[in-house]
Design an enzyme around this catalytic site. Structure first.
Site, PDB file in Angstrom:
ATOM      1  N   GLY B  46     -14.259  25.242  43.804  1.00 20.07           N
ATOM      2  CA  GLY B  46     -14.936  25.537  44.796  1.00 20.07           C
ATOM      3  C   GLY B  46     -16.464  25.661  45.034  1.00 20.07           C
ATOM      4  O   GLY B  46     -16.798  26.309  44.274  1.00 20.07           O
ATOM      5  N   GLY B  72     -13.251  35.423  42.342  1.00 19.05           N
ATOM      6  CA  GLY B  72     -14.385  35.642  43.310  1.00 19.05           C
ATOM      7  C   GLY B  72     -15.231  34.452  43.485  1.00 19.05           C
ATOM      8  O   GLY B  72     -16.407  34.588  43.932  1.00 19.05           O
ATOM      9  N   LEU B  73     -14.625  33.312  43.451  1.00 21.11           N
ATOM     10  CA  LEU B  73     -15.177  31.822  43.953  1.00 21.11           C
ATOM     11  C   LEU B  73     -16.538  31.850  43.113  1.00 21.11           C
ATOM     12  O   LEU B  73     -17.450  31.219  43.426  1.00 21.11           O
ATOM     13  CB  LEU B  73     -15.434  32.086  45.272  1.00 21.11           C
ATOM     14  N   ASN B  99     -13.877  20.679  46.516  1.00 18.22           N
ATOM     15  CA  ASN B  99     -13.481  21.752  47.492  1.00 18.22           C
ATOM     16  C   ASN B  99     -14.973  22.639  47.957  1.00 18.22           C
ATOM     17  O   ASN B  99     -15.789  22.727  47.059  1.00 18.22           O
ATOM     18  CB  ASN B  99     -12.464  22.607  46.469  1.00 18.22           C
ATOM     19  N   ASN B 126     -11.643  24.743  51.617  1.00 20.42           N
ATOM     20  CA  ASN B 126     -11.148  25.874  51.365  1.00 20.42           C
ATOM     21  C   ASN B 126     -11.094  27.146  52.411  1.00 20.42           C
ATOM     22  O   ASN B 126     -12.321  27.693  52.372  1.00 20.42           O
ATOM     23  CB  ASN B 126     -11.679  26.575  49.933  1.00 20.42           C
ATOM     24  N   CYS B 129      -9.197  30.978  50.682  1.00 20.89           N
ATOM     25  CA  CYS B 129      -9.174  31.629  49.417  1.00 20.89           C
ATOM     26  C   CYS B 129      -9.315  33.220  49.737  1.00 20.89           C
ATOM     27  O   CYS B 129      -9.860  33.759  50.504  1.00 20.89           O
ATOM     28  CB  CYS B 129     -10.401  31.536  48.468  1.00 20.89           C
ATOM     29  N   THR B 192      -3.142  30.012  46.900  1.00 20.64           N
ATOM     30  CA  THR B 192      -2.411  31.259  46.366  1.00 20.64           C
ATOM     31  C   THR B 192      -1.916  32.213  47.517  1.00 20.64           C
ATOM     32  O   THR B 192      -2.593  32.342  48.394  1.00 20.64           O
ATOM     33  CB  THR B 192      -3.310  31.905  45.278  1.00 20.64           C
ATOM     34  N   GLY B 242       1.553  24.094  44.145  1.00 19.46           N
ATOM     35  CA  GLY B 242       2.130  25.229  43.882  1.00 19.46           C
ATOM     36  C   GLY B 242       3.029  25.518  42.707  1.00 19.46           C
ATOM     37  O   GLY B 242       4.134  25.034  42.982  1.00 19.46           O
ATOM     38  N   GLY B 264      -2.092  22.737  39.072  1.00 20.44           N
ATOM     39  CA  GLY B 264      -3.170  23.798  38.905  1.00 20.44           C
ATOM     40  C   GLY B 264      -2.783  24.628  37.411  1.00 20.44           C
ATOM     41  O   GLY B 264      -3.110  24.217  36.584  1.00 20.44           O
TER      42      GLY B 264
HETATM   43  C1  LIG Z   1      -8.209  30.535  38.359  1.00 20.30           C
HETATM   44  C2  LIG Z   1      -7.716  29.926  39.828  1.00 20.30           C
HETATM   45  C3  LIG Z   1      -8.774  29.487  40.648  1.00 20.30           C
HETATM   46  C4  LIG Z   1      -8.651  28.984  41.927  1.00 20.30           C
HETATM   47  N1  LIG Z   1      -9.734  28.549  42.427  1.00 20.30           N
HETATM   48  C5  LIG Z   1      -9.841  27.735  43.631  1.00 20.30           C
HETATM   49  C6  LIG Z   1     -10.698  27.240  44.663  1.00 20.30           C
HETATM   50  O1  LIG Z   1     -11.995  27.894  44.170  1.00 20.30           O
HETATM   51  N2  LIG Z   1     -10.749  26.850  45.554  1.00 20.30           N
HETATM   52  C7  LIG Z   1      -9.240  26.502  46.212  1.00 20.30           C
HETATM   53  O2  LIG Z   1      -9.309  26.002  47.328  1.00 20.30           O
HETATM   54  N3  LIG Z   1      -8.144  26.893  45.399  1.00 20.30           N
HETATM   55  C8  LIG Z   1      -8.411  27.384  44.337  1.00 20.30           C
HETATM   56  N4  LIG Z   1      -7.272  27.902  43.599  1.00 20.30           N
HETATM   57  C9  LIG Z   1      -5.848  27.470  44.030  1.00 20.30           C
HETATM   58  C10 LIG Z   1      -5.525  26.443  43.366  1.00 20.30           C
HETATM   59  O3  LIG Z   1      -6.182  25.220  43.641  1.00 20.30           O
HETATM   60  C11 LIG Z   1      -3.797  25.931  43.908  1.00 20.30           C
HETATM   61  O4  LIG Z   1      -4.076  26.021  45.327  1.00 20.30           O
HETATM   62  C12 LIG Z   1      -2.930  27.147  43.603  1.00 20.30           C
HETATM   63  O5  LIG Z   1      -3.194  27.816  42.200  1.00 20.30           O
HETATM   64  C13 LIG Z   1      -1.546  26.698  43.644  1.00 20.30           C
HETATM   65  O6  LIG Z   1      -1.142  25.827  42.691  1.00 20.30           O
HETATM   66  P1  LIG Z   1      -0.350  26.123  41.213  1.00 20.30           P
HETATM   67  O7  LIG Z   1       0.446  26.980  41.214  1.00 20.30           O
HETATM   68  O8  LIG Z   1      -0.321  24.768  40.730  1.00 20.30           O
HETATM   69  O9  LIG Z   1      -1.802  26.729  40.274  1.00 20.30           O
HETATM   70  C14 LIG Z   1      -7.229  28.686  42.062  1.00 20.30           C
HETATM   71  C15 LIG Z   1      -6.410  28.972  41.463  1.00 20.30           C
HETATM   72  C16 LIG Z   1      -6.560  29.672  40.189  1.00 20.30           C
HETATM   73  C17 LIG Z   1      -5.270  29.711  39.326  1.00 20.30           C
END
Ligand SMILES: Cc1cc2nc3c(=O)[nH]c(=O)nc-3n(C[C@H](O)[C@H](O)[C@H](O)COP(=O)(O)O)c2cc1C
Ligand SMILES: Cc1cc2nc3c(=O)[nH]c(=O)nc-3n(C[C@H](O)[C@H](O)[C@H](O)COP(=O)(O)OP(=O)(O)OC[C@H]3O[C@@H](n4cnc5c(N)ncnc54)[C@H](O)[C@@H]3O)c2cc1C
Ligand code: FES
Lengths: 266, 302
Positions: B46, B72-73, B99, B126, B129, B192, B242, B264
């Protein structure tokens, strides 16, 4: 292209209560691991625990095997400890920035407890430059790699907090005294608990001595993608896994949840 | 040879497998582990207008079959992204989806203008978040706010727009419908789920931020159900994610109604996971004598 390998354990032996030495071979095309680098290690196919665990390179054996030395802490290390020779593990690496070897002056190594693991290969790599080594631990039993350190510096200085082995007290005391006496330039390499690293860094900063510290942080990816493992530096947060784990001392901003750096030990 | 080609609105993808935002850095971090040319798209971490520091550590903690994160982005900000990160990704023959996050509609609009000008392949909003107090939580969980945001951003963007929905709401299909009416081309789900872990020795939360976002296999059944609901109730193009670890996992999402999937947390466990899923899907289609992956979208037999 992936640097994820499924390799058999070539050994996995208890070396002290709750501590094990494991080894494996990397495929030939892999870059040779260097002191300060680490590996993410996991058991193939498991989703619990899901993430791999970071372990430093302890030593490259004469046969070119990677050796890691680990303490059993929780689920991941317990499962690893249950594997025996021939069982397949999954390894990502070598990862991270190694210790620079082309430093000025005499290398001075300061290690604390099990955190001293990455200094073993460093000591061996620097053996030709007569390094001075200072090792600290809470108790004598934690001085696991002393024999290797003595190969690089037969006069390795040992201190334990309970006085079981060597001097009684923190490792920073004999280290500070050494710097007081030694006129010539040196480069310090430190690895261990954060309060010890902070103390060593402060001592070096006061004397204008350059040095490196190797840090640990909780990790998910190990390659700099998730930003989960950051440490505070003068340039903001940096990833320990990719931009470290070895950092120039003057870059790191130590915080002291457990006391002030003046306390001088873990 | 079965076809893996898919479409997310106007956006054509060579195959339906992308990387999930925040789990693949800016692509560069994994370039020596995976052939980026083989991915349908890379979705980058993001991006905000200005660089963001993120939270203090601990930022990650493992949970049963998953993990919580409270990064924390942290990100390099728009300018550094355009100058330092995007050119690298452009060397590869893959789609680049950016993103974005902001604190106000104005922030999102400006980001979309700049990124449209830069010619990125698509923008993912996004709005969900859960980590930073002002990081978009209001947009993702308030239907009126979400509609207002998507509408403004739509006008400012000349590239396909994907709205990444928050799963931390009662009726996710309602939010999907609001985003669709405001002009989004597609939705991605799920982000998440908000969670918390407490250390019983110190009696403190294990994350410095107290709560964090749960990801990994632990959330997969919830994600599949949400994809199925949104597909059934809106028919919108969906990027499903997910807990996808394997080809079978990806197929579950496609059968539930996802036109594409994102990998992810699995990247952390196996950097080759996304490419292995591309190969696996091809094998599955060949074996099942299905000529195109698009035939499987929403094909669950209920
Ligand atoms: C460490 C980490 C950082 C993430 N950062 C972002 C982000 O910056 N923007 C966003 O839309 N989703 C973010 N996500 C969410 C993921 O893109 C994804 O939607 C979520 O982890 C579910 O998929 P997964 O279970 O395959 O990881 C993040 C997930 C993780 C684990
Ligand atoms: C760069 C680096 C090098 C390391 N080198 C060594 C080494 O050579 N020998 C050794 O014994 N240990 C080393 N560690 C610590 C080792 O990674 C942890 O002890 C191990 O991850 C614990 O896993 P567990 O499942 O047994 O413990 P659990 O407490 O069950 O682990 C739960 C989670 O917390 C993480 N975690 C727990 N303790 C630590 C820690 N101290 N540092 C980072 N993450 C942690 C785990 O990775 C896991 O994700 C190193 C850590 C880092 C970051
Ligand atoms: S562990 Fe992911 S950035 Fe270091």
């Amino acid at each position: 292209m992936s640097r994820l390998f499924k390799v058999p354990l070539l050994s996995n032996t208890e070396v002290a209560d709750g501590h094990r030495l494991a080894s494996f071979a990397l495929p030939r095309e892999t870059r040779a691991p260097q002191a300060g680098q680490f590996f993410m290690v996991g058991i193939p196919g498991l989703q619990d625990p899901l993430l791999k665990r970071p372990f430093s390179l302890h030593r490259m054996t004469d046969e070119g095997r990677v050796e890691i030395l680990y303490r059993i802490r929780g689920k991941g290390t317990r499962l690893l400890a249950e594997r025996t020779t021939g069982d397949v593990i999954e390894v990502l690496g070598p990862l991270g920035k190694p210790f620079p070897l082309d430093s000025t002056g005499r290398p001075v190594l300061v290690g604390g407890g099990l955190g001293a693991v990455p200094l073993v290969q460093l000591a061996l790599s620097l053996a030709g430059r007569s390094p001075r080594i200072f090792l600290g631990a809470r108790a004598g039993a934690e001085l696991l790699s002393l024999d290797w350190f003595r190969k690089a510096d037969p006069e390795t200085v040992v201190s334990t907090e309970n006085g079981e082995a060597g001097l009684k007290g923190f490792v920073t005391e004999p280290f500070r005294a050494y710097l007081e006496d030694s006129g010539p330039t040196c480069t310090v390499y430190a690895c261990g608990p954060t309060p010890m690293l902070a103390a060593v860094s402060a001592i070096c900063r006061d004397r204008g001595i350059p040095g490196y510290v190797s840090l640990e942080e909780h990790m998910a990816c190990g390659v700099g993608a998730c930003m989960g493992c950051v440490t505070e530096t003068v340039e903001g947060y940096k990833s320990v896994c990719r931009e470290g784990p070895v950092f120039p001392m003057e870059q790191v901003r130590f915080s002291f949840p457990g006391g002030s750096p003046e306390r001088g030990g873990p | 040879m079965p076809s893996l080609e898919t479409r997310i609105g106007e956006l054509r993808l060579r195959n339906p497998v992308m990387t999930a935002s925040g789990t693949f850095g800016y692509g560069q971090e994994y370039a020596e582990f995976v052939d980026l040319n083989r991915l349908g798209a890379v979705v980058v971490k993001g991006i905000s207008l200005e660089p963001m520091q993120g939270n203090p550590v601990p930022r990650v903690v493992e949970t049963p079959c998953g993990m919580l994160n409270a990064i924390g982005l942290q990100n390099v900000g728009l300018k550094a992204f355009l100058n330092e990160k995007l050119p690298f990704l452009r060397q590869f023959d893959t789609r680049v989806i950016v993103n974005i996050l902001g604190n106000s509609v104005k922030d999102y609009v400006r980001l979309c203008q700049h990124l449209s000008d830069a010619g990125v392949d698509a923008i993912e909003l996004n709005v969900s978040c859960p980590n930073v107090k002002k990081g978009g939580i209001a947009f993702g969980t308030d239907a009126a706010e979400l509609g207002r945001l998507v509408e403004s951003v739509r006008k400012a963007s000349s590239v396909p727009l994907i709205t990444k929905l928050s799963p931390n709401v009662g009726d996710v299909a309602l939010f999907a419908r609001v985003a669709a009416e405001a002009g989004t081309d597609a939705v991605s789900l799920i982000n998440t789920l908000v969670g918390m872990v407490i250390d019983t020795v110190t009696r403190r939360p294990k994350l410095s931020n107290i709560t964090g976002g749960l990801s990994g296999p632990a959330i997969r059944p919830v994600a599949v159900r949400m994809v199925w609901e949104v597909h059934r109730k809106t028919g919108l193009p969906i990027i499903g994610m997910g807990g996808i670890m394997t080809t079978e996992d990806a197929l579950e999402f496609i059968l539930a109604g996802a036109s594409a999937v994102a990998v992810g947390t699995a990247n952390f466990v196996n950097p080759g996971a996304s490419v292995e899923i591309v190969d696996g899907l091809e094998r599955y289609l060949a074996k099942a004598r299905v000529s195109s992956v698009r035939e499987l979208v929403g094909a669950v037999r209920t």
